[in-house]
Design an enzyme around this catalytic site. Structure first.
Site, PDB file in Angstrom:
ATOM      1  N   GLY A 239       0.774  -1.237   0.000  1.00 21.88           N
ATOM      2  CA  GLY A 239       0.000   0.000   0.000  1.00 21.88           C
ATOM      3  C   GLY A 239       0.803   1.283   0.000  1.00 21.88           C
ATOM      4  O   GLY A 239       0.221   2.364  -0.088  1.00 21.88           O
ATOM      5  N   GLU A 278       4.418  -6.519   1.832  1.00 21.67           N
ATOM      6  CA  GLU A 278       3.946  -6.888   0.488  1.00 21.67           C
ATOM      7  C   GLU A 278       3.879  -5.671  -0.440  1.00 21.67           C
ATOM      8  O   GLU A 278       2.813  -5.356  -0.971  1.00 21.67           O
ATOM      9  CB  GLU A 278       2.548  -7.509   0.598  1.00 21.67           C
ATOM     10  CG  GLU A 278       2.452  -8.702   1.512  1.00 21.67           C
ATOM     11  CD  GLU A 278       1.009  -9.165   1.729  1.00 21.67           C
ATOM     12  OE1 GLU A 278       0.059  -8.440   1.375  1.00 21.67           O
ATOM     13  OE2 GLU A 278       0.845 -10.270   2.255  1.00 21.67           O
ATOM     14  N   PRO A 279       4.979  -4.977  -0.669  1.00 27.22           N
ATOM     15  CA  PRO A 279       4.909  -3.800  -1.537  1.00 27.22           C
ATOM     16  C   PRO A 279       4.769  -4.177  -3.010  1.00 27.22           C
ATOM     17  O   PRO A 279       5.367  -5.151  -3.463  1.00 27.22           O
ATOM     18  CB  PRO A 279       6.256  -3.112  -1.288  1.00 27.22           C
ATOM     19  CG  PRO A 279       7.183  -4.223  -0.909  1.00 27.22           C
ATOM     20  CD  PRO A 279       6.356  -5.255  -0.199  1.00 27.22           C
ATOM     21  N   ARG A 281       3.018  -1.428  -5.700  1.00 25.55           N
ATOM     22  CA  ARG A 281       3.026  -0.127  -6.378  1.00 25.55           C
ATOM     23  C   ARG A 281       4.290   0.682  -6.103  1.00 25.55           C
ATOM     24  O   ARG A 281       4.858   1.281  -7.021  1.00 25.55           O
ATOM     25  CB  ARG A 281       1.806   0.675  -5.903  1.00 25.55           C
ATOM     26  CG  ARG A 281       1.612   2.022  -6.580  1.00 25.55           C
ATOM     27  CD  ARG A 281       0.563   2.853  -5.844  1.00 25.55           C
ATOM     28  NE  ARG A 281      -0.663   2.131  -5.614  1.00 25.55           N
ATOM     29  CZ  ARG A 281      -1.680   2.058  -6.468  1.00 25.55           C
ATOM     30  NH1 ARG A 281      -1.606   2.674  -7.617  1.00 25.55           N
ATOM     31  NH2 ARG A 281      -2.769   1.374  -6.161  1.00 25.55           N
ATOM     32  N   TYR A 321     -10.445   4.348 -11.858  1.00 24.43           N
ATOM     33  CA  TYR A 321     -10.286   5.080 -10.588  1.00 24.43           C
ATOM     34  C   TYR A 321     -10.226   6.602 -10.797  1.00 24.43           C
ATOM     35  O   TYR A 321      -9.885   7.318  -9.855  1.00 24.43           O
ATOM     36  CB  TYR A 321      -8.963   4.701  -9.902  1.00 24.43           C
ATOM     37  CG  TYR A 321      -8.660   3.242  -9.765  1.00 24.43           C
ATOM     38  CD1 TYR A 321      -9.512   2.387  -9.075  1.00 24.43           C
ATOM     39  CD2 TYR A 321      -7.480   2.704 -10.288  1.00 24.43           C
ATOM     40  CE1 TYR A 321      -9.198   1.043  -8.913  1.00 24.43           C
ATOM     41  CE2 TYR A 321      -7.160   1.371 -10.135  1.00 24.43           C
ATOM     42  CZ  TYR A 321      -8.025   0.544  -9.445  1.00 24.43           C
ATOM     43  OH  TYR A 321      -7.709  -0.786  -9.289  1.00 24.43           O
ATOM     44  N   CYS A 361     -14.124   2.121 -27.980  1.00 24.07           N
ATOM     45  CA  CYS A 361     -15.459   2.694 -28.138  1.00 24.07           C
ATOM     46  C   CYS A 361     -16.174   2.838 -26.798  1.00 24.07           C
ATOM     47  O   CYS A 361     -17.122   2.100 -26.494  1.00 24.07           O
ATOM     48  CB  CYS A 361     -16.273   1.847 -29.099  1.00 24.07           C
ATOM     49  SG  CYS A 361     -15.506   1.813 -30.707  1.00 24.07           S
ATOM     50  N   GLU A 362     -15.703   3.716 -25.973  1.00 24.15           N
ATOM     51  CA  GLU A 362     -16.265   4.027 -24.653  1.00 24.15           C
ATOM     52  C   GLU A 362     -15.931   5.479 -24.360  1.00 24.15           C
ATOM     53  O   GLU A 362     -14.783   5.886 -24.559  1.00 24.15           O
ATOM     54  CB  GLU A 362     -15.581   3.198 -23.544  1.00 24.15           C
ATOM     55  CG  GLU A 362     -15.795   1.726 -23.573  1.00 24.15           C
ATOM     56  CD  GLU A 362     -17.098   1.282 -22.923  1.00 24.15           C
ATOM     57  OE1 GLU A 362     -17.729   2.073 -22.191  1.00 24.15           O
ATOM     58  OE2 GLU A 362     -17.480   0.132 -23.180  1.00 24.15           O
TER      59      GLU A 362
END
Ligand code: PLP
Length: 433
Positions: A239, A278-279, A281, A321, A361-362
Site C-alpha cells: 500500500g 507486500e509492496p 506499487r 479510478y 469505443c467508450e
C-alpha cells in the site's frame, strides 16, 4: 525517484532514448527501468532492515516474469492472489517458503496447488475459507501454515475501490471476530494458524493509518498469545504510495520511521515476530511508462482531443479510478521540455487544453482529461508516466485489441520481456466450430 528524464530535448529511460525503443517495438508499448525497480526495492529493504522483514513483492502490481525474476534475485519473496500468480512466482524461481497467498476466493484447485508447492503462508480471508483449508490439508495429511487477515477498521484515505481495511470491506475479518476465529479454528492439526495479516489499502500516502492499524493488531496479537495461541508472524501488507502528480508519496524511510519503532521490540526476545511486507506499487509504479503515438487531433464543440493508439484496454486506471497519470510528449516542441515532471508542469505557458483519449469505443476511454499540453501533431509520441504498476497487469483485450509489448531497460541496453501480441495469438484459444 525514477530513471526517466529529458535529455537534449527528448525522453530517455536510463541511457536509452525512448523513441529508439519505439522504433524497434512500435506503439503502444510499456517500458520499464530496471534501475528504478531495484532502487525502490532496495529503499524498502534498507529502510526496514532493523525488522529483518521478508519482502514479498506483490505480483499483481506488475507480473512480468522477467521483473519477478529481477526482484527475486534481489532477495524478494512473493505475494500472490491466484494460481496464475503462484505459478509466476515459481517460474521466476521464487522460494516457496517466501510466498504468501491472499485472496477472498481461493478455489480448491488453487489451494491444492499451493499445498503441492509448499508455500510459506496462506493469508486467510474468512472462516469458510479456513474451514475449507483445514478440510483439504487434513485429507491430504499435510500441515499448512496460515495467517488470518484482519480489518483493523482504519481509513487509509484512498480511492473507495482500493480501500480494504475498513470494517465493512470484503477482505479479512474484523478484530472482534478474529479472536473468535482463533478460538474455533486455531487448534486444528492440519492448519497452523500462527500469523496475522493486514493490508489496509493502496495507495496510502500517509503513515498514520499504518500506525493505527499496527497498534490495534499488536493488541490483538497480545490477546491471542494470552489465550494460548503461538503467534509468530505479522504481515503488514503493501500500500505504500508512488509519485503520480508530484512527490506526493512519502519515501520508504518515512513509512519506516513511523512503523519500525512499533515493531522493534517485537522482532527480538523470547517470543519473536517475523515481519512480512507486500509492496507492489511503490516498487513498480514509477519504474514504468506507457508510450503511445498520436493518431489524430480532433475538435468536438469547444473540446480538443488528442487521439492516441493506447486505450483503456492498455491502461485502465484513469477509467476505473479516475487516476491521474502525467502525460507529456516524448520529444516535446522546442521550449516545452519540462524542468520537472508532474502536475505543475502543465501550467507551462503556450500549452493548450486537451483530452488524451484512446481508440476504444467508450466515453470512459481516456488517459488524461482536460490537460494542458504542448502543441502536438499526428505521429508525435506521448509518454504516460507512473504506469509500471497496475498498468499492463490490468490490460485486457477489450475491442479485440492485442496486448502491447513490455520492454526492460538496463543502462544503455534494452530487451523485450514480453513480445507484442498478434491477432492470431489473441484468438488462439477460440474456435469457430
Ligand atoms: N497485498 C495485498 C493483500 C493486496 O491486496 C495488495 C494490493 O491490492 C498488495 C499487497 C499490494 O499493494 P500495493 O501495490 O499498493 O503495494
Amino acid at each position: 525517484m525514477d530513471h526517466f528524464a529529458y535529455r537534449s530535448g527528448e525522453l530517455y529511460c536510463e541511457d536509452v532514448p525512448v523513441a529508439r525503443i519505439v522504433e524497434s517495438v512500435g506503439t503502444p508499448a510499456y517500458i520499464y527501468s530496471s534501475a528504478t525497480l531495484l532502487h525502490h526495492y532496495d529503499a524498502v529493504a534498507t529502510a526496514f532492515a532493523a525488522l529483518r522483514p521478508i519482502i514479498c513483492y506483490s505480483i499483481k502490481s506488475c507480473p512480468n516474469l522477467h521483473i519477478c525474476r529481477l526482484l527475486k534475485d534481489r532477495g524478494a519473496g512473493f505475494d500472490v492472489v491466484s494460481g496464475g500468480e503462484l505459478l509466476r512466482a515459481l517460474r521466476a524461481s521464487g522460494d516457496p517458503a517466501k510466498i504468501v497467498f491472499a485472496g477472498v476466493g481461493k478455489t480448491d484447485d488453487e489451494i491444492n496447488l499451493a499445498l503441492d508447492s509448499k508455500i510459506g503462508w496462506f493469508n486467510i480471508e474468512s472462516e469458510a475459507e479456513l474451514a475449507n483449508l483445514i478440510e483439504i490439508a487434513g485429507r491430504r495429511g499435510v500441515v499448512a501454515r496460515a495467517a488470518l487477515r484482519v480489518n483493523p477498521d482504519v481509513d487509509p484515505k484512498t480511492h473507495r475501490y482500493t480501500s480494504t481495511g475498513k470494517k465493512e470491506s470484503k477482505f479479512g475479518v474484523d478484530l472482534e471476530r478474529a479472536r473468535r476465529v482463533f478460538q474455533e479454528y486455531g487448534r486444528h492439526g492440519s492448519v497452523r494458524l500462527c500469523g496475522i495479516h493486514l493490508h489496509i489499502g493502496s495507495p496510502v500516502n500517509t503513515v498514520e493509518p499504518y500506525v493505527s492499524a499496527i497498534r490495534k493488531t499488536l493488541t490483538l496479537i497480545d490477546e491471542l498469545r494470552s489465550d494460548g495461541f503461538a503467534i509468530d508472524t505479522l504481515d503488514i501488507g503493501g500500500g505504500f504510495g508512488a509519485h503520480y502528480k508530484s512527490s506526493e508519496a512519502p519515501p520508504a524511510v518515512a513509512y519506516a520511521e513511523a512503523i519500525v519503532p512499533l515493531l522493534t521490540d517485537r522482532v527480538g526476545g523470547a517470543n519473536p515476530l517475523s515481519i512480512i511486507m507486500e509492496p507492489g506499487r511503490s516498487i513498480a509504479a514509477n519504474a514504468g511508462i506507457l508510450v503511445a503515438r498520436t493518431l489524430y487531433l480532433k475538435k468536438s464543440g469547444e473540446r480538443d482531443f488528442l487521439i492516441v493508439d493506447a486505450g483503456m484496454n492498455d491502461l485502465i486506471r484513469p477509467a476505473l479510478y479516475e487516476a491521474y497519470h502525467f502525460v507529456w510528449p516524448v520529444r516535446p516542441a522546442t521550449g516545452f521540455v519540462p524542468a520537472e515532471r508532474g502536475e505543475s508542469t502543465t501550467t507551462m505557458p503556450g500549452c493548450l487544453p486537451m483530452d488524451v483519449v484512446g481508440p476504444v469505443c467508450e466515453s470512459g476511454d481516456f488517459l488524461a482529461k482536460d490537460r494542458m499540453l504542448p502543441p502536438m501533431q499526428r505521429g508525435d509520441l506521448v509518454a504516460v508516466f507512473t504506469a509500471g504498476a497496475y498498468g499492463m497487469a490490468m490490460a485486457s483485450h477489450y475491442n479485440s485489441r492485442p496486448n502491447p509489448p513490455e520492454v526492460l531497460v538496463e543502462g544503455g541496453a534494452f530487451r523485450v520481456i514480453r513480445r507484442r501480441e498478434g491477432y492470431e495469438e489473441m484468438m488462439a484459444g477460440e474456435s469457430v466450430t
